[in-house]
Design a protein around this motif. Sequence first.
Motif, PDB file in Angstrom:
ATOM      1  N   PHE A   1       0.835  -1.199   0.000  1.00  9.60           N
ATOM      2  CA  PHE A   1       0.000   0.000   0.000  1.00  9.60           C
ATOM      3  C   PHE A   1       0.874   1.255   0.000  1.00  9.60           C
ATOM      4  O   PHE A   1       0.658   2.179  -0.777  1.00  9.60           O
ATOM      5  CB  PHE A   1      -0.946   0.011   1.209  1.00  9.60           C
ATOM      6  CG  PHE A   1      -1.649   1.324   1.364  1.00  9.60           C
ATOM      7  CD1 PHE A   1      -2.764   1.617   0.600  1.00  9.60           C
ATOM      8  CD2 PHE A   1      -1.170   2.278   2.251  1.00  9.60           C
ATOM      9  CE1 PHE A   1      -3.395   2.849   0.712  1.00  9.60           C
ATOM     10  CE2 PHE A   1      -1.795   3.509   2.378  1.00  9.60           C
ATOM     11  CZ  PHE A   1      -2.906   3.798   1.605  1.00  9.60           C
ATOM     12  N   GLY A   2       1.857   1.301   0.911  1.00 10.07           N
ATOM     13  CA  GLY A   2       2.736   2.466   0.993  1.00 10.07           C
ATOM     14  C   GLY A   2       3.510   2.701  -0.299  1.00 10.07           C
ATOM     15  O   GLY A   2       3.651   3.835  -0.748  1.00 10.07           O
ATOM     16  N   GLU A   3       4.003   1.631  -0.892  1.00  6.76           N
ATOM     17  CA  GLU A   3       4.727   1.758  -2.166  1.00  6.76           C
ATOM     18  C   GLU A   3       3.807   2.275  -3.257  1.00  6.76           C
ATOM     19  O   GLU A   3       4.180   3.166  -4.026  1.00  6.76           O
ATOM     20  CB  GLU A   3       5.341   0.416  -2.558  1.00  6.76           C
ATOM     21  CG  GLU A   3       6.519   0.023  -1.683  1.00  6.76           C
ATOM     22  CD  GLU A   3       7.032  -1.385  -1.952  1.00  6.76           C
ATOM     23  OE1 GLU A   3       6.300  -2.211  -2.545  1.00  6.76           O
ATOM     24  OE2 GLU A   3       8.175  -1.660  -1.531  1.00  6.76           O
ATOM     25  N   ALA A   4       2.594   1.732  -3.353  1.00  5.69           N
ATOM     26  CA  ALA A   4       1.642   2.168  -4.382  1.00  5.69           C
ATOM     27  C   ALA A   4       1.239   3.628  -4.176  1.00  5.69           C
ATOM     28  O   ALA A   4       0.974   4.346  -5.140  1.00  5.69           O
ATOM     29  CB  ALA A   4       0.409   1.264  -4.368  1.00  5.69           C
ATOM     30  N   ASP A   5       1.226   4.065  -2.922  1.00  6.84           N
ATOM     31  CA  ASP A   5       0.882   5.447  -2.593  1.00  6.84           C
ATOM     32  C   ASP A   5       2.041   6.398  -2.872  1.00  6.84           C
ATOM     33  O   ASP A   5       1.855   7.613  -2.868  1.00  6.84           O
ATOM     34  CB  ASP A   5       0.483   5.522  -1.112  1.00  6.84           C
ATOM     35  CG  ASP A   5       0.035   6.906  -0.706  1.00  6.84           C
ATOM     36  OD1 ASP A   5      -0.982   7.377  -1.257  1.00  6.84           O
ATOM     37  OD2 ASP A   5       0.696   7.519   0.156  1.00  6.84           O
ATOM     38  N   GLY A   6       3.230   5.862  -3.091  1.00  8.65           N
ATOM     39  CA  GLY A   6       4.399   6.704  -3.331  1.00  8.65           C
ATOM     40  C   GLY A   6       4.996   7.280  -2.064  1.00  8.65           C
ATOM     41  O   GLY A   6       5.757   8.252  -2.109  1.00  8.65           O
ATOM     42  N   ALA A   7       4.684   6.676  -0.928  1.00 11.52           N
ATOM     43  CA  ALA A   7       5.179   7.177   0.358  1.00 11.52           C
ATOM     44  C   ALA A   7       6.689   6.983   0.478  1.00 11.52           C
ATOM     45  O   ALA A   7       7.261   6.066  -0.119  1.00 11.52           O
ATOM     46  CB  ALA A   7       4.477   6.465   1.509  1.00 11.52           C
ATOM     47  N   LEU A   8       7.295   7.840   1.268  1.00 14.58           N
ATOM     48  CA  LEU A   8       8.723   7.744   1.550  1.00 14.58           C
ATOM     49  C   LEU A   8       9.032   6.517   2.394  1.00 14.58           C
ATOM     50  O   LEU A   8      10.006   5.809   2.163  1.00 14.58           O
ATOM     51  CB  LEU A   8       9.189   9.006   2.280  1.00 14.58           C
ATOM     52  CG  LEU A   8      10.633   9.040   2.752  1.00 14.58           C
ATOM     53  CD1 LEU A   8      11.578   9.048   1.548  1.00 14.58           C
ATOM     54  CD2 LEU A   8      10.860  10.258   3.639  1.00 14.58           C
ATOM     55  N   ARG A   9       8.184   6.262   3.401  1.00 17.04           N
ATOM     56  CA  ARG A   9       8.423   5.133   4.295  1.00 17.04           C
ATOM     57  C   ARG A   9       7.173   4.842   5.112  1.00 17.04           C
ATOM     58  O   ARG A   9       6.243   5.635   5.173  1.00 17.04           O
ATOM     59  CB  ARG A   9       9.602   5.400   5.230  1.00 17.04           C
ATOM     60  CG  ARG A   9       9.355   6.503   6.238  1.00 17.04           C
ATOM     61  CD  ARG A   9      10.526   6.670   7.210  1.00 17.04           C
ATOM     62  NE  ARG A   9      10.277   7.774   8.111  1.00 17.04           N
ATOM     63  CZ  ARG A   9      10.934   8.927   8.091  1.00 17.04           C
ATOM     64  NH1 ARG A   9      11.908   9.110   7.219  1.00 17.04           N
ATOM     65  NH2 ARG A   9      10.640   9.881   8.947  1.00 17.04           N
ATOM     66  N   LEU A  10       7.221   3.698   5.755  1.00 19.75           N
ATOM     67  CA  LEU A  10       6.281   3.348   6.812  1.00 19.75           C
ATOM     68  C   LEU A  10       7.072   3.419   8.113  1.00 19.75           C
ATOM     69  O   LEU A  10       8.273   3.155   8.126  1.00 19.75           O
ATOM     70  CB  LEU A  10       5.752   1.920   6.657  1.00 19.75           C
ATOM     71  CG  LEU A  10       5.003   1.543   5.395  1.00 19.75           C
ATOM     72  CD1 LEU A  10       4.576   0.081   5.470  1.00 19.75           C
ATOM     73  CD2 LEU A  10       3.805   2.431   5.160  1.00 19.75           C
ATOM     74  N   GLN A  11       6.401   3.743   9.190  1.00 26.76           N
ATOM     75  CA  GLN A  11       7.071   3.695  10.479  1.00 26.76           C
ATOM     76  C   GLN A  11       6.093   3.207  11.528  1.00 26.76           C
ATOM     77  O   GLN A  11       4.877   3.305  11.352  1.00 26.76           O
ATOM     78  CB  GLN A  11       7.682   5.036  10.862  1.00 26.76           C
ATOM     79  CG  GLN A  11       6.715   6.166  11.093  1.00 26.76           C
ATOM     80  CD  GLN A  11       7.449   7.469  11.340  1.00 26.76           C
ATOM     81  OE1 GLN A  11       8.299   7.875  10.542  1.00 26.76           O
ATOM     82  NE2 GLN A  11       7.109   8.139  12.422  1.00 26.76           N
ATOM     83  N   LEU A  12       6.640   2.650  12.581  1.00 25.55           N
ATOM     84  CA  LEU A  12       5.813   2.147  13.674  1.00 25.55           C
ATOM     85  C   LEU A  12       6.600   2.227  14.952  1.00 25.55           C
ATOM     86  O   LEU A  12       7.815   2.417  14.953  1.00 25.55           O
ATOM     87  CB  LEU A  12       5.341   0.706  13.406  1.00 25.55           C
ATOM     88  CG  LEU A  12       6.390  -0.410  13.310  1.00 25.55           C
ATOM     89  CD1 LEU A  12       6.867  -0.902  14.669  1.00 25.55           C
ATOM     90  CD2 LEU A  12       5.786  -1.585  12.552  1.00 25.55           C
ATOM     91  N   GLU A  13       5.886   2.088  16.045  1.00 28.47           N
ATOM     92  CA  GLU A  13       6.529   1.921  17.339  1.00 28.47           C
ATOM     93  C   GLU A  13       5.869   0.741  18.019  1.00 28.47           C
ATOM     94  O   GLU A  13       4.718   0.414  17.747  1.00 28.47           O
ATOM     95  CB  GLU A  13       6.431   3.182  18.202  1.00 28.47           C
ATOM     96  CG  GLU A  13       5.051   3.518  18.678  1.00 28.47           C
ATOM     97  CD  GLU A  13       5.032   4.701  19.636  1.00 28.47           C
ATOM     98  OE1 GLU A  13       5.734   4.661  20.664  1.00 28.47           O
ATOM     99  OE2 GLU A  13       4.290   5.651  19.350  1.00 28.47           O
ATOM    100  N   THR A  14       6.610   0.078  18.863  1.00 31.20           N
ATOM    101  CA  THR A  14       6.070  -1.033  19.633  1.00 31.20           C
ATOM    102  C   THR A  14       6.740  -1.038  20.998  1.00 31.20           C
ATOM    103  O   THR A  14       7.795  -0.418  21.179  1.00 31.20           O
ATOM    104  CB  THR A  14       6.262  -2.381  18.896  1.00 31.20           C
ATOM    105  OG1 THR A  14       5.479  -3.386  19.548  1.00 31.20           O
ATOM    106  CG2 THR A  14       7.720  -2.807  18.861  1.00 31.20           C
TER     107      THR A  14
END
Length: 153
Positions: free
Chosen positions: A109-122
């Motif tokens: 999804f992020g790649e198709a959206d052209g996003a720079l990155r995904l990020q998360l915290e846990t």
Amino acid sequence: MNESGLQVRRATDADRQPLARLFDGYRVFYGQPSDPERALRFIQERFRQGDSVILLACIDAAAVGFVQLYPMHSSVLTDRVWVLNDLFVDPPSRALGAGRALLEAARAFGEADGALRLQLETRRTNTVAQALYTELGWQVEDETVWYQLPLRG
């Protein structure tokens, strides 16, 4: 869909009931009391506001997990970032690959959206999830420190 009947798709408002059940389980996992009505209101509000993207994992049409992404922008890098805020798989379905499939779908999804990155915290104690994140190419960010300013309770 793969041979195990596992499918990941973008959730719609029609999925609000099974999503609310999963979301309530997610909140309980993180120490909150079960509150199915609160979970349903929260999910309904996300669809009403359109302020997140929810991907739903199903096995043979039964909802078993979800990932919720929120858009953010990096002012410094002048680009979109998606925050993977929530990931949950029903405990009986955890060994069936739903978590991996959700993370892979979030990446697509992020790649198709052209996003720079995904990020998360846990949480530091969530070592099972951390092992999967690392295996799928997620990297620990050591250059920043996250702070929070509590405004309520």
